[in-house]
Design a protein around this motif. Structure first.
Motif, short mmCIF file in Angstrom:
data_model
loop_
_atom_site.label_atom_id
_atom_site.label_comp_id
_atom_site.label_asym_id
_atom_site.label_seq_id
_atom_site.Cartn_x
_atom_site.Cartn_y
_atom_site.Cartn_z
N ALA A 72 -43.34 -19.57 -31.28
CA ALA A 72 -42.46 -18.79 -30.42
C ALA A 72 -43.19 -18.33 -29.17
CB ALA A 72 -41.92 -17.58 -31.18
N LYS A 73 -42.45 -18.27 -28.07
CA LYS A 73 -42.99 -17.67 -26.85
C LYS A 73 -43.33 -16.22 -27.17
CE LYS A 73 -39.07 -18.39 -24.97
NZ LYS A 73 -37.88 -18.38 -24.11
N PRO A 74 -44.38 -15.68 -26.69
CA PRO A 74 -45.29 -16.17 -25.66
C PRO A 74 -46.53 -16.89 -26.16
CG PRO A 74 -45.72 -13.85 -26.01
CD PRO A 74 -44.61 -14.25 -26.96
N ASP A 75 -46.51 -17.45 -27.35
CA ASP A 75 -47.64 -18.22 -27.86
C ASP A 75 -47.92 -19.38 -26.91
OD1 ASP A 75 -49.21 -20.21 -29.28
OD2 ASP A 75 -48.65 -19.22 -31.15
N ARG A 76 -49.12 -19.49 -26.45
CA ARG A 76 -49.49 -20.51 -25.46
C ARG A 76 -49.15 -21.93 -25.93
NH1 ARG A 76 -53.80 -20.30 -22.85
NH2 ARG A 76 -54.40 -22.46 -22.74
N ARG A 77 -49.17 -22.14 -27.23
CA ARG A 77 -48.88 -23.48 -27.76
C ARG A 77 -47.46 -23.92 -27.43
NH1 ARG A 77 -50.08 -22.76 -33.86
NH2 ARG A 77 -49.00 -20.82 -33.32
N ALA A 78 -46.52 -22.98 -27.29
CA ALA A 78 -45.14 -23.35 -26.95
C ALA A 78 -45.07 -23.97 -25.56
CB ALA A 78 -44.24 -22.11 -27.02
N LEU A 99 -37.60 -12.45 -19.86
CA LEU A 99 -38.56 -11.52 -20.44
C LEU A 99 -39.93 -11.71 -19.79
CD1 LEU A 99 -37.64 -11.75 -24.23
CD2 LEU A 99 -36.90 -10.04 -22.55
N ALA A 100 -40.44 -10.64 -19.19
CA ALA A 100 -41.71 -10.71 -18.47
C ALA A 100 -42.85 -11.18 -19.36
CB ALA A 100 -42.03 -9.36 -17.84
N VAL A 101 -42.87 -10.77 -20.62
CA VAL A 101 -43.94 -11.17 -21.53
C VAL A 101 -43.98 -12.69 -21.69
CG1 VAL A 101 -42.57 -10.87 -23.65
CG2 VAL A 101 -45.06 -10.68 -23.73
N ASN A 102 -42.83 -13.33 -21.70
CA ASN A 102 -42.79 -14.79 -21.82
C ASN A 102 -43.24 -15.47 -20.53
OD1 ASN A 102 -41.89 -14.55 -24.45
ND2 ASN A 102 -39.74 -14.75 -23.88
N VAL A 103 -42.90 -14.88 -19.40
CA VAL A 103 -43.36 -15.41 -18.11
C VAL A 103 -44.88 -15.31 -18.02
CG1 VAL A 103 -43.24 -15.15 -15.60
CG2 VAL A 103 -41.16 -14.92 -16.98
N ARG A 104 -45.43 -14.17 -18.43
CA ARG A 104 -46.89 -14.01 -18.42
C ARG A 104 -47.56 -15.04 -19.32
NH1 ARG A 104 -45.40 -8.51 -18.35
NH2 ARG A 104 -45.77 -8.30 -20.60
N GLY A 105 -46.96 -15.33 -20.46
CA GLY A 105 -47.50 -16.35 -21.36
C GLY A 105 -47.55 -17.71 -20.71
N ALA A 106 -46.50 -18.06 -19.98
CA ALA A 106 -46.46 -19.35 -19.28
C ALA A 106 -47.51 -19.41 -18.18
CB ALA A 106 -45.06 -19.58 -18.69
N VAL A 107 -47.63 -18.34 -17.42
CA VAL A 107 -48.60 -18.28 -16.32
C VAL A 107 -50.02 -18.43 -16.86
CG1 VAL A 107 -49.56 -16.78 -14.52
CG2 VAL A 107 -47.07 -17.02 -14.76
N ALA A 108 -50.27 -17.85 -18.02
CA ALA A 108 -51.61 -17.95 -18.62
C ALA A 108 -51.99 -19.39 -18.97
CB ALA A 108 -51.68 -17.08 -19.87
N THR A 109 -51.00 -20.27 -19.12
CA THR A 109 -51.29 -21.69 -19.39
C THR A 109 -51.34 -22.53 -18.12
OG1 THR A 109 -48.98 -22.39 -19.68
CG2 THR A 109 -50.13 -21.53 -21.64
N GLY A 110 -51.05 -21.93 -16.97
CA GLY A 110 -51.10 -22.66 -15.71
C GLY A 110 -49.74 -22.94 -15.09
N MET A 111 -48.65 -22.59 -15.79
CA MET A 111 -47.33 -22.79 -15.21
C MET A 111 -47.07 -21.75 -14.12
SD MET A 111 -44.81 -23.60 -18.41
CE MET A 111 -44.98 -25.10 -19.35
#
Length: 132
Positions: A72-78, A99-111
């Motif tokens: 599940a988001k925000p797990d980087r593997r998703a 959800l900002a937490v999910n956006v931050r998760g994506a940004v942490a992977t380079g998106m």
């Protein structure tokens, strides 16, 4: 940017201010971007074997749900998984979520992350990031 990854509930389902439109504005934008060659995906924390409405199926190259993957988001593997399934690097993808937490998760992977707060604001950001 070559990929667009969208959350379903709260993003693709947001009608914005125009309740007379034939479909939600971000669905229309996805349709236009896909015709322009952008790879598209839904990344949702939906349970079970949920899928977008059948009429929207042709709009997405990939649909990834936590119910299917157990991630599940925000797990980087998703985010890494959806980019891999699109055949793109994460830094080639724009991710949109309410959800900002999910956006931050994506940004942490380079998106590139877009925090969806309104249809108009999101469409403006996408026009800059994914012109055409």
């Amino acid at each position: 940017m070559r990929g667009l990854v969208l959350d379903f509930g709260g993003v693709l389902t947001d009608l914005g201010d125009d309740h007379t439109a034939a479909e939600p504005p971000l669905v229309t934008a996805t349709r236009r971007l896909r015709r322009g060659g952008v790879r598209t995906a839904v990344l949702s924390n939906a349970d079970g074997l949920w899928r977008p409405p059948a009429a929207w199926s042709p709009l997405f190259d990939v649909v990834v749900t936590s119910g299917e993957t157990g991630i599940a988001k925000p797990d980087r593997r998703a985010y890494l998984l959806v980019a891999e399934l699109l055949g793109l690097a994460t830094n080639e993808c724009v991710f949109v979520d309410d959800l900002a937490v999910n956006v931050r998760g994506a940004v942490a992977t380079g998106m590139v992350g877009v925090h969806h707060r309104s249809v108009d604001a999101t469409l403006e950001e996408l026009a800059v990031l994914l012109p055409g």
